[in-house]
Design an enzyme around this catalytic site. Structure first.
Site, mmCIF file in Angstrom:
data_model
loop_
_atom_site.group_PDB
_atom_site.id
_atom_site.type_symbol
_atom_site.label_atom_id
_atom_site.label_comp_id
_atom_site.label_asym_id
_atom_site.label_seq_id
_atom_site.Cartn_x
_atom_site.Cartn_y
_atom_site.Cartn_z
ATOM 1 C CD GLU A 166 46.394 24.860 52.741
ATOM 2 O OE1 GLU A 166 45.325 23.819 52.185
ATOM 3 O OE2 GLU A 166 47.215 24.515 52.195
ATOM 4 C CB CYS A 170 37.924 23.530 53.542
ATOM 5 S SG CYS A 170 39.363 22.582 54.521
HETATM 6 P P1 NAP Z 1 37.140 34.422 52.241
HETATM 7 O O1 NAP Z 1 35.205 35.199 52.716
HETATM 8 O O2 NAP Z 1 37.648 33.775 50.926
HETATM 9 O O3 NAP Z 1 37.763 35.055 53.037
HETATM 10 C C1 NAP Z 1 38.935 34.387 53.733
HETATM 11 C C2 NAP Z 1 39.146 35.670 54.474
HETATM 12 O O4 NAP Z 1 40.287 36.778 52.867
HETATM 13 C C3 NAP Z 1 39.253 36.747 55.556
HETATM 14 O O5 NAP Z 1 39.768 37.251 56.584
HETATM 15 C C4 NAP Z 1 38.555 37.632 54.014
HETATM 16 O O6 NAP Z 1 38.455 39.100 54.855
HETATM 17 C C5 NAP Z 1 39.583 37.747 53.507
HETATM 18 N N1 NAP Z 1 39.152 38.119 52.136
HETATM 19 C C6 NAP Z 1 38.497 38.473 51.626
HETATM 20 N N2 NAP Z 1 38.729 39.202 49.972
HETATM 21 C C7 NAP Z 1 39.767 39.053 50.485
HETATM 22 C C8 NAP Z 1 41.127 40.115 50.006
HETATM 23 N N3 NAP Z 1 39.787 40.566 47.758
HETATM 24 N N4 NAP Z 1 42.015 40.959 49.554
HETATM 25 C C9 NAP Z 1 42.712 40.500 50.624
HETATM 26 N N5 NAP Z 1 41.538 39.273 51.494
HETATM 27 C C10 NAP Z 1 40.751 39.501 51.666
HETATM 28 O O7 NAP Z 1 36.085 32.622 53.237
HETATM 29 P P2 NAP Z 1 35.594 32.982 53.828
HETATM 30 O O8 NAP Z 1 34.091 32.592 54.106
HETATM 31 O O9 NAP Z 1 36.029 33.485 55.873
HETATM 32 O O10 NAP Z 1 36.079 30.877 54.374
HETATM 33 C C11 NAP Z 1 35.152 29.956 53.743
HETATM 34 C C12 NAP Z 1 36.297 29.901 52.538
HETATM 35 O O11 NAP Z 1 37.746 29.328 53.229
HETATM 36 C C13 NAP Z 1 35.351 27.611 52.300
HETATM 37 O O12 NAP Z 1 35.701 28.394 50.347
HETATM 38 C C14 NAP Z 1 36.396 27.152 52.757
HETATM 39 O O13 NAP Z 1 36.410 25.791 52.349
HETATM 40 C C15 NAP Z 1 37.971 27.657 52.592
HETATM 41 N N6 NAP Z 1 38.751 26.999 53.628
HETATM 42 C C16 NAP Z 1 39.478 26.396 53.403
HETATM 43 C C17 NAP Z 1 40.931 26.041 54.108
HETATM 44 C C18 NAP Z 1 41.642 24.788 53.666
HETATM 45 O O14 NAP Z 1 42.593 24.877 54.052
HETATM 46 N N7 NAP Z 1 41.390 24.622 51.994
HETATM 47 C C19 NAP Z 1 40.285 25.547 55.084
HETATM 48 C C20 NAP Z 1 39.138 26.495 56.043
HETATM 49 C C21 NAP Z 1 38.299 27.398 54.871
HETATM 50 P P3 NAP Z 1 36.786 39.267 55.325
HETATM 51 O O15 NAP Z 1 36.503 38.263 56.433
HETATM 52 O O16 NAP Z 1 37.035 40.864 56.048
HETATM 53 O O17 NAP Z 1 35.795 39.233 54.005
#
Ligand code: NAP
Length: 470
Positions: A245, A279
């Protein structure tokens, strides 16, 4: 707060401070999880899976319903945690808590509906004496990785269906907002979830993420987050199921026949909900030329009424971004667009992590705020000559999660439904609309698969065929 591994709430040797992004004050600490913690959590989840797959449906239902009740009974406490650790105002946080309880309740209901079918084996010559069916079997250990922007309900969207389907879980919540997730896990344990079925490891995705993602004992990665991390994870996951997602840069179309007041009110709310870190938040609005000026004036005036400030104030409309660095990032993106000809109609100012609700016009094609996901409280207004142009421009990006269209013309609505490339299209509301039982997910870079409990359950279970040779 602590991690949950093998049924025990455990500390780490090192901790991570969880800070309120509004004033940078420390709210709590969580353990800085290590490789050994991930390994222990996966081992425990292996044990947990042997328990969860045999947990009778009535027991799964009881636990999930009880967890929903616990959330309801402690709603204000949950809301304050969300509002403190993240970007949401207290009023936004309360809505998320209500929805998280709904998500657990719907998961309980769907646990009863994991059905199979009989199979007409006698479709083939020689199979006349065969009889059988398929049923859906849990997939095993699920790694749930969640983002910061809906720190409770997006976790519920993974834990609810995973438990309903008979799986076990290792959860890694976002490092900046782990407290709501841990509180949800506490509710599930209090509700009677057997030990080992659910494990939570806090810590940095960049350090411990690979171990969780690449471990062959993990059978599915259910990830919600940004496209960059999503790509990395998909590359490394190997042969296991992945649910993604991801983000978007959501378009909304405003036709000249629409209810203008409604279009303005709903699009302003859709643009600035959770300080634009949403998102399905409104990022690009395409407005038919004839009503453009009127829409722009009303939109700017409504945006100027937004009140930013301390998130726990009842009259606060918008909180800070999740970190000052994020506010600096969007400030840079906006300044870059302005240097190329964009005009700031209102906003454009930063104070620490608060970036004022910002409306832009004349945004040149191709700059970051036009084509990337802003994930910030900024929105671009574009006049278009007709619906064809609006649809072409809505589609001219690499994302496709949700879209909105305001029109009273059923023909225009159906044209948009048919031609806009997205996972969901909302008619006469902004893109920012979701209930938790609908299929939710995107096309293009916005994701793979669907959440929404019934749909997540399909992803988190697999059919097993049974064939009797009579
Ligand atoms: P993010 O930086 O991608 O992080 C999301 C999760 O992934 C966090 O728990 C992060 O850990 C972890 N993570 C990051 N790199 C990783 C890796 N290489 N391996 C495993 N885990 C990893 O996203 P965010 O800034 O928290 O959230 C914003 C994004 O989420 C936006 O792009 C938004 O559009 C998207 N989103 C999508 C939806 C949907 O349903 N489509 C809903 C909400 C949000 P850390 O926190 O420790 O970095």
């Amino acid at each position: 707060m602590k991690m949950l591994i093998a049924g025990k709430w455990v500390d780490g040797k090192k901790t991570i401070e969880v800070r309120d992004p509004f004033d940078d004050s420390v709210i709590d600490t969580v353990p800085n999880g290590t490789a050994a913690d991930i390994d222990a959590a996966i081992t425990a989840a292996g044990e947990g899976y042997r328990i969860s797959r045999d947990l009778p449906v009535h027991e799964r239902v009881r636990i999930l319903r009880k967890a929903a009740d616990i959330i309801d009974d402690n709603a204000e406490e949950f809301a304050v945690i969300i509002a403190k650790e993240g970007s949401k105002t207290i009023r936004e946080a309360r809505k998320e808590v209500y929805r998280a309880a709904q998500t657990m309740m719907i998961s309980a209901e769907e646990a009863r509906r994991i059905n199979g079918e009989t199979i007409p084996f006698d479709t083939n010559i020689g199979s006349e004496n065969r009889l059988g069916y398929y049923f859906r079997f849990p997939i095993g250990i699920i790694a749930a990785i969640t983002p910061f922007n809906d720190p409770l309900n997006l976790v519920a969207h993974k834990l609810g269906p995973a438990i309903a389907g008979g799986n076990s879980v290792v959860l890694k919540p976002a490092t900046v907002t782990p407290l709501s997730a841990i509180k949800l896990c506490e509710a599930l344990m209090e509700a009677g979830l057997p030990e080992n079925v659910l494990n939570v490891v806090t810590g940095y995705g960049s350090k411990i993420g690979d171990l969780l993602v690449t471990d062959p004992r993990v059978r599915m990665i259910s990830f919600t987050g940004g496209v960059e991390a999503g790509r990395e994870i998909a590359k490394k996951a190997g042969l296991k199921k992945i649910g993604m997602e991801l983000g978007s840069n959501t378009p909304v179309i405003v036709c000249d026949d629409c209810d203008l007041e409604q279009a303005v009110e709903n699009s302003v709310s859709g643009a600035f909900w959770a300080a634009g870190q949403n998102c399905i938040g409104v990022q690009r609005i395409y407005i038919e030329e004839g009503i453009y000026k009127k829409f722009e004036t009303l939109f700017v005036s409504r945006t100027r009424q937004y009140k930013t400030g301390p998130k726990l104030d009842e009259d606060c409309d918008m909180g800070p971004m999740i970190a000052e660095g994020e506010a600096r990032r969007i400030e840079k993106w906006v300044n870059d667009a302005v240097s190329k000809g964009a005009k700031i109609l209102t906003g454009g100012k930063r104070d620490g992590a608060i970036y004022d609700p910002t409306v832009l016009a004349d945004v040149p094609e191709g700059c970051r705020i036009d084509i990337d996901e802003v994930f910030a409280p900024t929105v671009n207004l574009y006049p278009v000559k007709d619906l064809d142009e609006a649809i072409a421009r809505a589609n001219a990006v690499d994302f496709g999660l949700h879209a909105g269209i305001f029109t009273k013309d059923i023909g225009k609505a159906f044209k948009a439904i048919k031609e806009i490339e997205v996972g969901g299209i909302i008619i006469n509301d902004s893109s920012d609309y979701r209930v938790d039982l609908m299929p939710f997910g995107g096309v293009k870079n916005s994701g793979l698969g669907r959440e929404g409990i019934k749909f997540a359950l399909q992803e988190m279970t697999e059919p097993r065929v049974v064939c009797f040779n009579l």
